[in-house]
Design a protein around this motif. Structure first.
Motif, short mmCIF file in Angstrom:
data_model
loop_
_atom_site.label_atom_id
_atom_site.label_comp_id
_atom_site.label_asym_id
_atom_site.label_seq_id
_atom_site.Cartn_x
_atom_site.Cartn_y
_atom_site.Cartn_z
N PRO A 312 0.82 -1.22 0.00
CA PRO A 312 0.00 0.00 0.00
C PRO A 312 0.86 1.28 0.00
O PRO A 312 1.82 1.40 0.76
N ASP A 313 0.53 2.19 -0.89
CA ASP A 313 1.17 3.52 -0.96
C ASP A 313 2.68 3.45 -1.10
O ASP A 313 3.40 4.34 -0.64
N ILE A 314 3.19 2.42 -1.76
CA ILE A 314 4.64 2.27 -1.87
C ILE A 314 5.26 3.42 -2.65
O ILE A 314 6.38 3.86 -2.34
N LEU A 315 4.55 3.98 -3.62
CA LEU A 315 5.11 5.05 -4.44
C LEU A 315 5.02 6.42 -3.75
O LEU A 315 5.67 7.38 -4.18
N SER A 321 11.57 5.70 -0.17
CA SER A 321 12.26 5.93 -1.43
C SER A 321 13.63 6.56 -1.23
O SER A 321 14.55 6.36 -2.04
N ALA A 322 13.81 7.29 -0.13
CA ALA A 322 15.10 7.93 0.14
C ALA A 322 16.15 6.92 0.60
O ALA A 322 17.36 7.20 0.53
N ASP A 367 3.43 0.11 -13.14
CA ASP A 367 3.78 1.53 -13.24
C ASP A 367 4.47 2.02 -11.96
O ASP A 367 4.00 1.78 -10.85
N GLY A 368 5.59 2.69 -12.15
CA GLY A 368 6.25 3.39 -11.05
C GLY A 368 7.25 2.57 -10.25
O GLY A 368 8.13 3.15 -9.59
N ILE A 369 7.15 1.24 -10.27
CA ILE A 369 8.01 0.42 -9.40
C ILE A 369 9.47 0.48 -9.86
O ILE A 369 10.39 0.58 -9.06
N LEU A 370 9.68 0.43 -11.17
CA LEU A 370 11.06 0.49 -11.68
C LEU A 370 11.69 1.85 -11.36
O LEU A 370 12.86 1.93 -10.98
N ASP A 371 10.91 2.91 -11.50
CA ASP A 371 11.42 4.24 -11.17
C ASP A 371 11.77 4.35 -9.69
O ASP A 371 12.74 5.02 -9.32
N LEU A 372 10.99 3.68 -8.85
CA LEU A 372 11.26 3.69 -7.42
C LEU A 372 12.61 3.07 -7.10
O LEU A 372 13.39 3.59 -6.31
N LEU A 373 12.91 1.93 -7.75
CA LEU A 373 14.17 1.24 -7.50
C LEU A 373 15.36 2.03 -8.02
O LEU A 373 16.47 1.91 -7.49
N LEU A 374 15.14 2.86 -9.03
CA LEU A 374 16.24 3.60 -9.64
C LEU A 374 16.34 5.05 -9.15
O LEU A 374 17.23 5.78 -9.58
#
Length: 481
Positions: A312-315, A321-322, A367-374
């Motif tokens: 939930p709300d991972i993005l 994310s920091a 959507d968004g998970i790859l950007d989160l990891l990078l």
């Protein structure tokens, strides 16, 4: 390449067999790269080859090379009887599907026991009694590599064998264990690998803990740790391995890691899974990525990214994310087709999203998970590759049954069978209700969905109902005992 000179004899062109002219030692070395069945079959080539296979220092006896288990058992018995007894093998592998006859297992064990003076690599994968083979394993003090998977006998027995505490293999560097349960000692700690002082590679395949919640893995020289888990057991793994640099995982992530050794891990490979009957996503997967601060090379499957998307709300979590992937140099995503269980879980979990926002997953990468990891490593190399459902990076793990019924019958080691079955019935009924609600919405055109997907979902519903009926019958049988 060996050249073949030709000559004519009575008008017929003949090929000169240079291979058979090679010394025995070279022919034996060549045959040692073959599995034993193929090596034995060379005896029909000529008289020169008739007995060469008897001197090969490697024995690889695998049931998959045979059409029936009966023919495999007969072959094993004859090979062990006909080999030259003066030859001490350095590699012995025995893999048999299904419950094995005790007399054959003892014959295999006795052969290893009487020929183990130079044995370096031993692999045994059977469904039988570990007491039949334990003496031969314990006596192999020269072993550097051991692969041991022993399941309890019985057609419907999906339990695990208790891991023996008597193993003290001081030369061991590689250990691969399958289908074992680790039991706590008098102090409540489970530390099954403390006697293996030279261990640098450890594979724990479908194993669990019993009578405790912490599994201790302590090794000064451990470099690589691989785990595969498809059970519902939740326990903590306490790591004390300062040299650990590689971690690989396949299956459903339930276990939590603890220990300073996590900071040394740089290479990570995760192929996470999720069953449709699991009411909450395995949040521990996210904690792994947070607790491994120095990952430089990360390989994930598409299913791993999908499981992460369930959080939930991972993005929106800025604090999370920091902290993620600050040292990442390379990210590889394997676009493997999703399993049936995860595909269904996606449909169920995203039901509310689809109703509110017409959300429909259009890609294996959410959507968004790859950007989160990078986010914290924007310069990292990214490689997205297509691959089959069978991941070659986990080739060292035996094929795991994809049967949904098998996966449901993986109770917690601390749970009564009756309670476990009742819990599974409730899971299945809940999933069935969600599927029925979903199909009704599609049928009434409240949401739009492909006809093929709807048919697949209805097939799941039928399958779940059948499994539920089977489990309910098992409960009734248990209550009648």
């Amino acid at each position: 390449m060996i050249q073949h000179k030709t000559r004519k004899r009575r008008g017929i062109e003949m090929s000169e067999d240079k291979l058979s002219d090679l010394p025995n030692c070279i022919l034996i070395h060549i045959l040692s790269f073959l599995n034993t069945k193929d090596a034995v079959q060379t005896c029909i080539l000529s008289k020169r080859w008739k007995c060469i296979w008897k001197y090969i220092p490697t024995l690889t006896l695998h049931y998959s090379k045979f059409s029936t288990l009966k023919s495999f058992d007969q072959f094993v018995s004859r090979v062990l009887s006909l080999r030259d007894n003066s030859i001490l093998p350095h590699t012995f592998g025995f893999d048999r599907n299904g419950s094995i006859n005790s007399s054959l297992l003892k014959k295999v064990a006795n052969y290893v026991l009487s020929h183990n003076a130079k044995l370096l690599q031993l692999g045994i994968d059977v469904k039988g009694d570990i007491r039949d083979i334990l003496p031969c394993i314990s006596s192999c003090q020269t072993l550097t590599s051991l692969k041991l998977s022993v399941s309890p006998k019985g057609r419907y027995n999906y339990g695990r064998t208790l891991f023996p505490k008597s193993l003290n293999l001081t030369a061991l560097t590689c250990l691969h264990l399958g289908n074992f349960a680790f039991c706590a000692g008098d102090d409540g700690r489970i530390e099954p690998f403390s006697a293996f002082n030279r261990l640098n590679s450890l594979i724990i395949d479908n194993c669990t803990v019993k009578d405790a919640q912490i599994l201790c893995i302590s090794s000064e020289k451990l470099v690589s740790l691989t785990m595969r888990n498809h059970s519902f057991d939740v326990y903590q793994i306490e790591l004390s391995a300062p040299s650990l640099c590689a971690f690989s995982f396949m299956g459903i992530p339930y276990q939590k890691f603890h220990g300073s050794s996590l900071s040394s891990v740089e290479l990570v490979n995760i192929d996470a899974e999720m069953l449709a009957n699991y009411s909450e996503p395995p949040l521990v997967l996210l904690s792994w990525l947070s607790d491994l601060p120095n990952i430089k090379s990360l390989t994930v499957s598409a299913s791993t990214l999908q499981v992460l998307s369930f959080v939930p709300d991972i993005l929106k979590d800025k604090l999370l994310s920091a902290s993620l992937m600050r040292s990442l140099k390379s990210l590889k995503v394997k676009l493997k087709p999703l399993s049936y269980g995860l595909s269904l879980a996606l449909k169920i979990v995203n039901l509310e999203k689809e109703l509110k926002a017409r959300f429909e997953p259009s890609s294996l990468i959410p959507d968004g998970i790859l950007d989160l990891l990078l986010r914290n490593s924007p310069s990292a190399d990214v490689d997205i590759v297509e691959c089959s459902r069978i991941d070659d990076s986990f080739d060292h793990l035996a094929p795991f049954s994809s049967s949904l019924f098998f996966q449901f019958l993986q109770p917690s080691s601390n749970e009564r069978v009756e309670d476990f079955l009742e819990r599974q019935i409730q899971h299945l009924k809940g999933v069935n209700l969600q599927i029925q609600k979903y199909t009704d919405l599609v049928t009434n055109e409240v949401i739009i969905w492909e006809r093929e997907d709807l048919i697949t979902l209805k097939e799941y519903q039928i399958m779940f109902l059948k499994i539920s009926d089977v489990i309910e019958r098992l409960v009734r049988e248990l209550e009648a005992l």
